[in-house]
Design a protein around this motif. Structure first.
Motif, PDB file in Angstrom:
ATOM      1  N   TRP A  65      14.242  52.348  56.931  1.00 32.57           N
ATOM      2  CA  TRP A  65      14.203  53.437  55.943  1.00 32.57           C
ATOM      3  C   TRP A  65      13.571  52.983  54.637  1.00 32.57           C
ATOM      4  CZ3 TRP A  65      14.291  58.256  57.068  1.00 32.57           C
ATOM      5  CH2 TRP A  65      14.929  58.685  58.223  1.00 32.57           C
ATOM      6  N   ALA A  66      13.736  51.711  54.291  1.00 32.99           N
ATOM      7  CA  ALA A  66      13.093  51.198  53.073  1.00 32.99           C
ATOM      8  C   ALA A  66      11.576  51.207  53.234  1.00 32.99           C
ATOM      9  CB  ALA A  66      13.595  49.792  52.765  1.00 32.99           C
ATOM     10  N   ALA A  67      11.096  50.885  54.424  1.00 34.99           N
ATOM     11  CA  ALA A  67       9.653  50.935  54.665  1.00 34.99           C
ATOM     12  C   ALA A  67       9.138  52.365  54.559  1.00 34.99           C
ATOM     13  CB  ALA A  67       9.336  50.359  56.046  1.00 34.99           C
ATOM     14  N   PHE A  68       9.897  53.318  55.078  1.00 39.25           N
ATOM     15  CA  PHE A  68       9.506  54.725  54.963  1.00 39.25           C
ATOM     16  C   PHE A  68       9.431  55.147  53.495  1.00 39.25           C
ATOM     17  CE2 PHE A  68      10.861  59.158  54.488  1.00 39.25           C
ATOM     18  CZ  PHE A  68       9.821  59.788  55.143  1.00 39.25           C
ATOM     19  N   ALA A 100       9.044  58.495  60.236  1.00 40.18           N
ATOM     20  CA  ALA A 100      10.363  59.081  59.957  1.00 40.18           C
ATOM     21  C   ALA A 100      11.114  59.318  61.260  1.00 40.18           C
ATOM     22  CB  ALA A 100      10.229  60.369  59.174  1.00 40.18           C
ATOM     23  N   LEU A 101      10.417  59.771  62.295  1.00 35.83           N
ATOM     24  CA  LEU A 101      11.053  59.959  63.598  1.00 35.83           C
ATOM     25  C   LEU A 101      11.498  58.632  64.202  1.00 35.83           C
ATOM     26  CD1 LEU A 101       8.776  62.728  65.136  1.00 35.83           C
ATOM     27  CD2 LEU A 101      11.114  62.972  64.261  1.00 35.83           C
ATOM     28  N   VAL A 102      10.678  57.598  64.032  1.00 38.07           N
ATOM     29  CA  VAL A 102      11.064  56.263  64.517  1.00 38.07           C
ATOM     30  C   VAL A 102      12.295  55.766  63.755  1.00 38.07           C
ATOM     31  CG1 VAL A 102      10.333  53.837  64.569  1.00 38.07           C
ATOM     32  CG2 VAL A 102       8.775  55.630  65.332  1.00 38.07           C
ATOM     33  N   ALA A 103      12.302  55.943  62.445  1.00 36.97           N
ATOM     34  CA  ALA A 103      13.448  55.504  61.638  1.00 36.97           C
ATOM     35  C   ALA A 103      14.707  56.277  62.007  1.00 36.97           C
ATOM     36  CB  ALA A 103      13.135  55.677  60.150  1.00 36.97           C
ATOM     37  N   ALA A 156      21.319  55.309  53.454  1.00 39.73           N
ATOM     38  CA  ALA A 156      21.272  55.678  52.034  1.00 39.73           C
ATOM     39  C   ALA A 156      20.651  54.567  51.197  1.00 39.73           C
ATOM     40  CB  ALA A 156      22.675  56.003  51.526  1.00 39.73           C
ATOM     41  N   ALA A 157      20.996  53.331  51.488  1.00 44.60           N
ATOM     42  CA  ALA A 157      20.417  52.197  50.737  1.00 44.60           C
ATOM     43  C   ALA A 157      18.918  52.093  50.989  1.00 44.60           C
ATOM     44  CB  ALA A 157      21.112  50.901  51.121  1.00 44.60           C
ATOM     45  N   GLY A 158      18.511  52.282  52.229  1.00 47.28           N
ATOM     46  CA  GLY A 158      17.089  52.206  52.545  1.00 47.28           C
ATOM     47  C   GLY A 158      16.275  53.290  51.872  1.00 47.28           C
ATOM     48  N   LEU A 159      16.888  54.432  51.648  1.00 49.54           N
ATOM     49  CA  LEU A 159      16.180  55.527  50.993  1.00 49.54           C
ATOM     50  C   LEU A 159      16.176  55.419  49.474  1.00 49.54           C
ATOM     51  CD1 LEU A 159      17.326  58.526  53.197  1.00 49.54           C
ATOM     52  CD2 LEU A 159      15.039  57.537  53.078  1.00 49.54           C
ATOM     53  N   THR A 160      17.116  54.680  48.895  1.00 50.50           N
ATOM     54  CA  THR A 160      17.204  54.619  47.429  1.00 50.50           C
ATOM     55  C   THR A 160      16.694  53.318  46.823  1.00 50.50           C
ATOM     56  OG1 THR A 160      19.495  53.859  47.593  1.00 50.50           O
ATOM     57  CG2 THR A 160      19.140  56.217  47.317  1.00 50.50           C
ATOM     58  N   ILE A 161      16.903  52.196  47.464  1.00 55.25           N
ATOM     59  CA  ILE A 161      16.544  50.901  46.856  1.00 55.25           C
ATOM     60  C   ILE A 161      15.053  50.785  46.535  1.00 55.25           C
ATOM     61  CG2 ILE A 161      16.405  48.417  47.312  1.00 55.25           C
ATOM     62  CD1 ILE A 161      19.177  48.599  48.530  1.00 55.25           C
ATOM     63  N   PRO A 162      14.129  51.238  47.406  1.00 52.70           N
ATOM     64  CA  PRO A 162      12.711  51.083  47.055  1.00 52.70           C
ATOM     65  C   PRO A 162      12.267  51.868  45.820  1.00 52.70           C
ATOM     66  CG  PRO A 162      12.936  51.370  49.397  1.00 52.70           C
ATOM     67  CD  PRO A 162      14.279  51.656  48.795  1.00 52.70           C
ATOM     68  N   TRP A 163      13.071  52.793  45.336  1.00 51.10           N
ATOM     69  CA  TRP A 163      12.696  53.512  44.117  1.00 51.10           C
ATOM     70  C   TRP A 163      12.831  52.624  42.890  1.00 51.10           C
ATOM     71  CZ3 TRP A 163       9.917  57.711  44.385  1.00 51.10           C
ATOM     72  CH2 TRP A 163       9.972  58.470  45.547  1.00 51.10           C
TER      73      TRP A 163
END
Length: 101
Positions: free
Chosen positions: A15-18, A37-40, A76-83
């Motif tokens: 998710w961080a890569a996405f 996104a489908l793979v994740a 949730a961490a993968g979606l927020t940390i890269p910001w």
């Protein structure tokens, strides 16, 4: 418990890569984002289902809850940390590796 952490980290990394690809300028093609996104999502669901159907170690209900909710926290961490600027080098690395950047 060590295996649980590895799979949670895999979920977070995907998710961080996405998210890193979404933030990239210029970003990848829409079809690449949708495909990744489908793979994740598939990876996250597979790990979550595997944690649900695998018996808890020693019959401990707390372990089962930790595994179940840990995947959701990893997403949730993968979606927020890269910001955060330069906070997730591995997410950017994976996004570059699979051709999203």
């Amino acid at each position: 418990m060590r295996v649980v952490r590895k799979y949670r980290e895999l979920t977070r990394l995907v998710w961080a890569a996405f998210t890193a690809a979404v933030r990239a300028d210029p970003g990848p093609a829409i079809w690449k984002l949708v495909l990744f996104a489908l793979v994740a999502l598939g990876t996250s669901l597979a790990v979550w289902v595997w944690f649900i159907i695998s018996p808890p170690i020693g019959g401990n209900l707390r372990t089962l809850r930790t595994k179940r909710y840990g995947v959701l926290v990893a997403v949730a961490a993968g979606l927020t940390i890269p910001w955060l600027e330069k906070a997730d080098i591995w997410g950017w690395w994976l996004a570059d590796l699979v051709g999203l950047l």
